[in-house]
Write an enzyme that holds these catalytic residues in place. Sequence first.
Site, mmCIF file in Angstrom:
data_model
loop_
_atom_site.group_PDB
_atom_site.id
_atom_site.type_symbol
_atom_site.label_atom_id
_atom_site.label_comp_id
_atom_site.label_asym_id
_atom_site.label_seq_id
_atom_site.Cartn_x
_atom_site.Cartn_y
_atom_site.Cartn_z
ATOM 1 N N ALA A 92 2.531 -0.542 1.954
ATOM 2 C CA ALA A 92 3.712 1.046 1.600
ATOM 3 C C ALA A 92 3.282 1.561 1.923
ATOM 4 O O ALA A 92 2.675 1.704 3.196
ATOM 5 C CB ALA A 92 2.562 1.340 -0.279
ATOM 6 N N GLY A 143 0.410 -4.002 0.303
ATOM 7 C CA GLY A 143 1.990 -4.629 -0.302
ATOM 8 C C GLY A 143 3.059 -5.475 0.411
ATOM 9 O O GLY A 143 3.105 -6.757 -0.389
ATOM 10 N N GLU A 185 1.230 -8.811 -0.474
ATOM 11 C CA GLU A 185 1.770 -9.432 -1.471
ATOM 12 C C GLU A 185 2.725 -9.632 -1.515
ATOM 13 O O GLU A 185 3.597 -10.873 -2.553
ATOM 14 C CB GLU A 185 1.306 -7.914 -2.647
ATOM 15 C CG GLU A 185 -0.201 -7.258 -2.912
ATOM 16 C CD GLU A 185 0.033 -6.230 -3.317
ATOM 17 O OE1 GLU A 185 -1.056 -5.850 -4.807
ATOM 18 O OE2 GLU A 185 0.851 -5.412 -2.820
ATOM 19 N N GLU A 230 -6.320 -2.148 0.374
ATOM 20 C CA GLU A 230 -6.125 -0.624 -0.525
ATOM 21 C C GLU A 230 -7.320 0.264 -0.918
ATOM 22 O O GLU A 230 -6.759 1.081 -1.100
ATOM 23 C CB GLU A 230 -5.396 -1.086 -1.995
ATOM 24 C CG GLU A 230 -3.932 -1.821 -1.303
ATOM 25 C CD GLU A 230 -3.706 -3.373 -1.205
ATOM 26 O OE1 GLU A 230 -1.847 -3.124 -1.187
ATOM 27 O OE2 GLU A 230 -4.433 -3.655 -0.826
#
Length: 265
Positions: free
Chosen positions: A73, A118, A121, A141
């Site tokens: 992110a 992310g 992910e 995170e």
Amino acid sequence: MSVQSEQRFGEFVVVRKAEHVAELVLDRPKAMNAVSSEMARSIGAACDALAADASVRVTVLTSSNDRAFCVGADLKERNSFTDAELVRQRPTARGAYTGVLELPMPTVAAVHGFALGGGFELALACDVIVADATAVVGLPEVSVGVIPGGGGTQLLPRRVGAARAAELVFTARRVEAAEARELGLVDLLEDDARTAALELAGRIAANSPVGLRAAKRAMRLGHGLDLRAGLEVEDAAWRSVAFSGDRAEGVAAFNEKRKPQWPGE
């Protein structure tokens, strides 16, 4: 990859197609592909277009940056958000990850450099992860006060088991390529991730597009079910292809000792 068509989705995502393989390129190199709201929207839009394109048999997720697949992110953008803005942005962010996860054709991630948060992910949302020696993966995170929110808490345990996933998520540690392969965080370790991923995609794309999508659907829907229920999912997927043009062509080509010409229906 001999590109036959190219389409840009916003400023930061490019889709290139050759034969029956699509390459979804994360193209925000100056930010190491940090996923901003705009980039998340573009990933989602690209995935919507790919999902609707029956000519695409395999999608490969790659990066235009020579140091990172994706660093997750965009925390600089997130730092400017009010609580209300963060809530409003959440569906946009989720759309990028679910867009990749729900692509109906087989997907391959080519991880070169950092794939963190992310970014990892997005790779986890793919069916197969190909990495090279530069790869560094992880879900950090909790070190910045949040949790993996792009599917990581669900996809990582399914890949490596609950205890291993817990250790990785709770420590927030980064894992380099050799250990990542040993732990099953990536599936293949190659000299050049992108080249190897595209070659793998080409081998997959030689097979029936109807069969590929049905096999993926059966594996995804059946995962986590008890065996009896899973076999019912498999049977439904089998019935969806048993009377298809691809099945007829595949059997005919086998008996005639020739390469099949898949109708894709």
